[in-house]
Write a protein that holds these residues in place. Structure first.
Motif, PDB file in Angstrom:
ATOM      1  N   ASN A 107       0.870  -1.370   0.189  1.00 64.72           N
ATOM      2  CA  ASN A 107      -0.062  -0.004   0.064  1.00 64.72           C
ATOM      3  C   ASN A 107       0.864   1.215  -0.069  1.00 64.72           C
ATOM      4  OD1 ASN A 107      -2.221  -1.596   0.176  1.00 64.72           O
ATOM      5  ND2 ASN A 107      -2.107  -1.902   2.474  1.00 64.72           N
ATOM      6  N   PHE A 108       2.249   1.101   0.037  1.00 61.49           N
ATOM      7  CA  PHE A 108       3.002   2.200   0.169  1.00 61.49           C
ATOM      8  C   PHE A 108       3.886   2.387  -1.221  1.00 61.49           C
ATOM      9  CE2 PHE A 108       1.843   1.291   4.402  1.00 61.49           C
ATOM     10  CZ  PHE A 108       1.899   2.470   5.017  1.00 61.49           C
ATOM     11  N   PRO A 109       4.366   3.411  -1.502  1.00 62.18           N
ATOM     12  CA  PRO A 109       5.125   3.573  -3.023  1.00 62.18           C
ATOM     13  C   PRO A 109       6.480   3.131  -2.497  1.00 62.18           C
ATOM     14  CG  PRO A 109       4.766   5.672  -1.619  1.00 62.18           C
ATOM     15  CD  PRO A 109       4.016   4.869  -0.904  1.00 62.18           C
ATOM     16  N   GLN A 110       7.013   3.312  -4.013  1.00 62.56           N
ATOM     17  CA  GLN A 110       8.605   2.571  -4.141  1.00 62.56           C
ATOM     18  C   GLN A 110       9.661   3.708  -4.406  1.00 62.56           C
ATOM     19  OE1 GLN A 110       7.114  -0.582  -6.739  1.00 62.56           O
ATOM     20  NE2 GLN A 110       8.550  -1.905  -5.217  1.00 62.56           N
ATOM     21  N   ASP A 111       9.177   5.059  -4.065  1.00 66.27           N
ATOM     22  CA  ASP A 111      10.163   6.114  -4.516  1.00 66.27           C
ATOM     23  C   ASP A 111      10.606   6.889  -3.299  1.00 66.27           C
ATOM     24  OD1 ASP A 111       7.591   7.171  -3.719  1.00 66.27           O
ATOM     25  OD2 ASP A 111       7.436   8.468  -5.451  1.00 66.27           O
ATOM     26  N   TYR A 112      10.758   6.128  -2.262  1.00 62.07           N
ATOM     27  CA  TYR A 112      11.126   6.940  -1.051  1.00 62.07           C
ATOM     28  C   TYR A 112      12.904   7.581  -1.289  1.00 62.07           C
ATOM     29  CZ  TYR A 112       7.078   5.826   1.383  1.00 62.07           C
ATOM     30  OH  TYR A 112       5.732   5.631   1.605  1.00 62.07           O
ATOM     31  N   ASP A 113      13.317   8.592  -0.886  1.00 63.23           N
ATOM     32  CA  ASP A 113      14.683   8.837  -0.768  1.00 63.23           C
ATOM     33  C   ASP A 113      15.326   8.219   0.238  1.00 63.23           C
ATOM     34  OD1 ASP A 113      14.672  11.099  -2.930  1.00 63.23           O
ATOM     35  OD2 ASP A 113      13.351  11.704  -1.582  1.00 63.23           O
ATOM     36  N   PHE A 114      14.570   8.128   1.475  1.00 64.55           N
ATOM     37  CA  PHE A 114      15.134   7.478   2.745  1.00 64.55           C
ATOM     38  C   PHE A 114      14.207   6.591   3.324  1.00 64.55           C
ATOM     39  CE2 PHE A 114      17.613  11.472   2.355  1.00 64.55           C
ATOM     40  CZ  PHE A 114      18.846  10.934   2.564  1.00 64.55           C
ATOM     41  N   VAL A 115      14.933   5.442   3.850  1.00 67.22           N
ATOM     42  CA  VAL A 115      13.934   4.545   4.693  1.00 67.22           C
ATOM     43  C   VAL A 115      14.737   4.315   6.035  1.00 67.22           C
ATOM     44  CG1 VAL A 115      13.097   1.969   5.211  1.00 67.22           C
ATOM     45  CG2 VAL A 115      12.814   2.943   2.609  1.00 67.22           C
ATOM     46  N   ILE A 116      13.985   4.522   7.046  1.00 68.14           N
ATOM     47  CA  ILE A 116      14.483   4.897   8.389  1.00 68.14           C
ATOM     48  C   ILE A 116      14.115   3.517   9.456  1.00 68.14           C
ATOM     49  CG2 ILE A 116      15.116   6.151  10.477  1.00 68.14           C
ATOM     50  CD1 ILE A 116      16.435   7.054   7.733  1.00 68.14           C
ATOM     51  N   GLY A 117      14.924   2.945  10.320  1.00 63.01           N
ATOM     52  CA  GLY A 117      14.623   2.181  11.106  1.00 63.01           C
ATOM     53  C   GLY A 117      15.583   2.119  12.328  1.00 63.01           C
ATOM     54  N   ALA A 118      14.991   2.305  13.647  1.00 65.13           N
ATOM     55  CA  ALA A 118      15.901   2.114  14.749  1.00 65.13           C
ATOM     56  C   ALA A 118      15.480   1.073  15.624  1.00 65.13           C
ATOM     57  CB  ALA A 118      15.628   3.519  15.428  1.00 65.13           C
ATOM     58  N   ASP A 119      16.299   0.090  16.121  1.00 59.34           N
ATOM     59  CA  ASP A 119      15.931  -0.924  16.812  1.00 59.34           C
ATOM     60  C   ASP A 119      14.735  -1.753  16.353  1.00 59.34           C
ATOM     61  OD1 ASP A 119      17.553  -2.511  18.633  1.00 59.34           O
ATOM     62  OD2 ASP A 119      16.888  -1.102  20.358  1.00 59.34           O
ATOM     63  N   ILE A 120      14.680  -2.235  14.943  1.00 62.89           N
ATOM     64  CA  ILE A 120      13.608  -3.052  14.592  1.00 62.89           C
ATOM     65  C   ILE A 120      14.075  -4.299  14.266  1.00 62.89           C
ATOM     66  CG2 ILE A 120      12.167  -0.877  13.643  1.00 62.89           C
ATOM     67  CD1 ILE A 120      13.375  -1.497  10.719  1.00 62.89           C
ATOM     68  N   VAL A 121      15.178  -4.618  14.586  1.00 57.88           N
ATOM     69  CA  VAL A 121      15.840  -5.923  14.224  1.00 57.88           C
ATOM     70  C   VAL A 121      16.219  -6.741  15.529  1.00 57.88           C
ATOM     71  CG1 VAL A 121      17.539  -7.506  13.161  1.00 57.88           C
ATOM     72  CG2 VAL A 121      16.581  -5.337  12.212  1.00 57.88           C
ATOM     73  N   TYR A 122      14.878  -7.396  15.937  1.00 58.93           N
ATOM     74  CA  TYR A 122      15.255  -8.116  17.659  1.00 58.93           C
ATOM     75  C   TYR A 122      14.487  -9.235  17.799  1.00 58.93           C
ATOM     76  CZ  TYR A 122      11.010  -5.395  18.785  1.00 58.93           C
ATOM     77  OH  TYR A 122       9.777  -5.060  18.825  1.00 58.93           O
ATOM     78  N   LEU A 123      13.535  -9.660  16.746  1.00 59.83           N
ATOM     79  CA  LEU A 123      12.799 -10.881  17.025  1.00 59.83           C
ATOM     80  C   LEU A 123      12.558 -11.541  15.516  1.00 59.83           C
ATOM     81  CD1 LEU A 123       9.493  -9.662  18.680  1.00 59.83           C
ATOM     82  CD2 LEU A 123      11.123 -10.929  19.607  1.00 59.83           C
ATOM     83  N   LYS A 124      13.560 -12.926  15.671  1.00 64.44           N
ATOM     84  CA  LYS A 124      13.745 -13.400  14.575  1.00 64.44           C
ATOM     85  C   LYS A 124      12.567 -13.962  13.929  1.00 64.44           C
ATOM     86  CE  LYS A 124      17.799 -15.885  16.462  1.00 64.44           C
ATOM     87  NZ  LYS A 124      18.571 -17.468  16.908  1.00 64.44           N
ATOM     88  N   GLU A 125      11.307 -14.013  14.359  1.00 64.19           N
ATOM     89  CA  GLU A 125      10.076 -14.469  13.613  1.00 64.19           C
ATOM     90  C   GLU A 125       9.569 -13.385  12.604  1.00 64.19           C
ATOM     91  OE1 GLU A 125       8.723 -13.790  17.793  1.00 64.19           O
ATOM     92  OE2 GLU A 125      10.438 -14.594  16.843  1.00 64.19           O
ATOM     93  N   THR A 126      10.175 -12.138  12.776  1.00 63.88           N
ATOM     94  CA  THR A 126       9.782 -11.030  11.930  1.00 63.88           C
ATOM     95  C   THR A 126      10.788 -10.736  10.976  1.00 63.88           C
ATOM     96  OG1 THR A 126      11.060  -9.136  13.340  1.00 63.88           O
ATOM     97  CG2 THR A 126       8.636  -9.849  13.920  1.00 63.88           C
ATOM     98  N   TYR A 127      12.012 -11.245  10.929  1.00 62.07           N
ATOM     99  CA  TYR A 127      13.144 -10.911  10.047  1.00 62.07           C
ATOM    100  C   TYR A 127      12.464 -10.860   8.565  1.00 62.07           C
ATOM    101  CZ  TYR A 127      16.155 -10.376  14.123  1.00 62.07           C
ATOM    102  OH  TYR A 127      16.585 -10.184  14.998  1.00 62.07           O
ATOM    103  N   ASP A 128      11.775 -12.333   8.133  1.00 58.48           N
ATOM    104  CA  ASP A 128      11.442 -12.328   6.773  1.00 58.48           C
ATOM    105  C   ASP A 128      10.623 -11.340   6.289  1.00 58.48           C
ATOM    106  OD1 ASP A 128      13.308 -14.465   6.585  1.00 58.48           O
ATOM    107  OD2 ASP A 128      11.639 -16.051   6.993  1.00 58.48           O
ATOM    108  N   LEU A 129       9.639 -11.196   7.248  1.00 56.73           N
ATOM    109  CA  LEU A 129       8.469 -10.097   6.983  1.00 56.73           C
ATOM    110  C   LEU A 129       9.178  -8.501   6.803  1.00 56.73           C
ATOM    111  CD1 LEU A 129       5.925 -11.145   9.603  1.00 56.73           C
ATOM    112  CD2 LEU A 129       6.021 -11.509   7.129  1.00 56.73           C
ATOM    113  N   LEU A 130      10.293  -8.494   7.576  1.00 55.16           N
ATOM    114  CA  LEU A 130      10.741  -6.900   7.434  1.00 55.16           C
ATOM    115  C   LEU A 130      11.777  -6.977   6.027  1.00 55.16           C
ATOM    116  CD1 LEU A 130      12.000  -4.155   8.545  1.00 55.16           C
ATOM    117  CD2 LEU A 130      13.609  -5.687   9.641  1.00 55.16           C
TER     118      LEU A 130
END
Length: 219
Positions: A135-158
């Protein structure tokens, strides 16, 4: 943060107990000449989405040190939590979209209202990794994430979400506490490099926090 489940696995017991009671805390920060007032709604409902995590503060410090230009840039933040990073980039002139799970959005909206008093405020939207990214476009200049990598079961989804959002001209900045026991180190050192260029930009040894610049492979 993107998930409440597994809280006791992510945090030491003394910190996990922090979320057993419900209370509000307001904190003040200054980055890039901007004053930020951030409310944290502690309690079981928000879980790990409530606090301002050190990875987010390190990312703000990184942007301040690097003097990156965000004016007029199209930016999306994943797992925004309190919204501190995206709010800073909005104050610096970015066209920002803040995303997280639906139950976290009132906290983000409260912090946006407290800090963006003029101009165009960030968009605040629900985004469940692996499902809503279409539902989101693919033309972002920046994608930002802080401490979003901490649960293995979410990694494929991320990873699925990052692949959708990151276009040829997109730069992603991901800041993370490097929790080897939860697969964080493996994600950045082995999983993500199979799909993107991954460059370590910042290392806080004391807090064990890394900031990575991530971009598409170029043909």
């Amino acid at each position: 943060m993107e998930e409440e489940s597994g809280l006791s696995d992510v945090l030491p017991r003394d910190l996990a107990s922090l979320f057993s009671d419900t209370y509000t805390e307001e904190s003040h920060y200054q980055f890039c000449g901007q004053q930020l007032r951030i409310t944290q709604l502690y309690g079981a409902r928000l879980g790990v989405a409530a606090p301002v995590w050190d990875a987010a503060l390190n990312l703000c410090s990184f942007f301040e040190e690097q003097k990156l230009n965000f004016k007029g840039k199209k930016i999306i933040e994943l797992g925004a939590g309190t919204g501190i990073v995206g709010i800073l980039l909005s104050l610096l002139g970015g066209d920002v979209t803040l995303t997280d799970l639906p139950h976290t959005l009132p906290q983000i909206e409260k912090n946006v209202s407290a800090n963006i008093l003029a101009g165009c405020p960030p968009n605040v939207c629900a985004l469940s990794w692996g499902f809503d990214q279409v539902n989101f476009p693919q033309d972002y200049d920046f994608v930002i994430g802080a401490d979003i990598v901490y649960l293995k079961e979410t990694y494929d989804l991320l990873l699925c979400t990052l692949q959708h959002l990151c276009g040829p001209s997109t730069t992603m900045f991901l800041s993370s506490k490097m929790r080897a026991e939860h697969g964080t180190v493996d994600f950045f050192q082995h999983v993500l490099p199979k799909h993107f260029n991954v460059d370590l930009q910042w290392r806080n040894v004391e807090d064990n926090i890394n900031i990575y610049k991530v971009t598409q492979f170029q043909n």
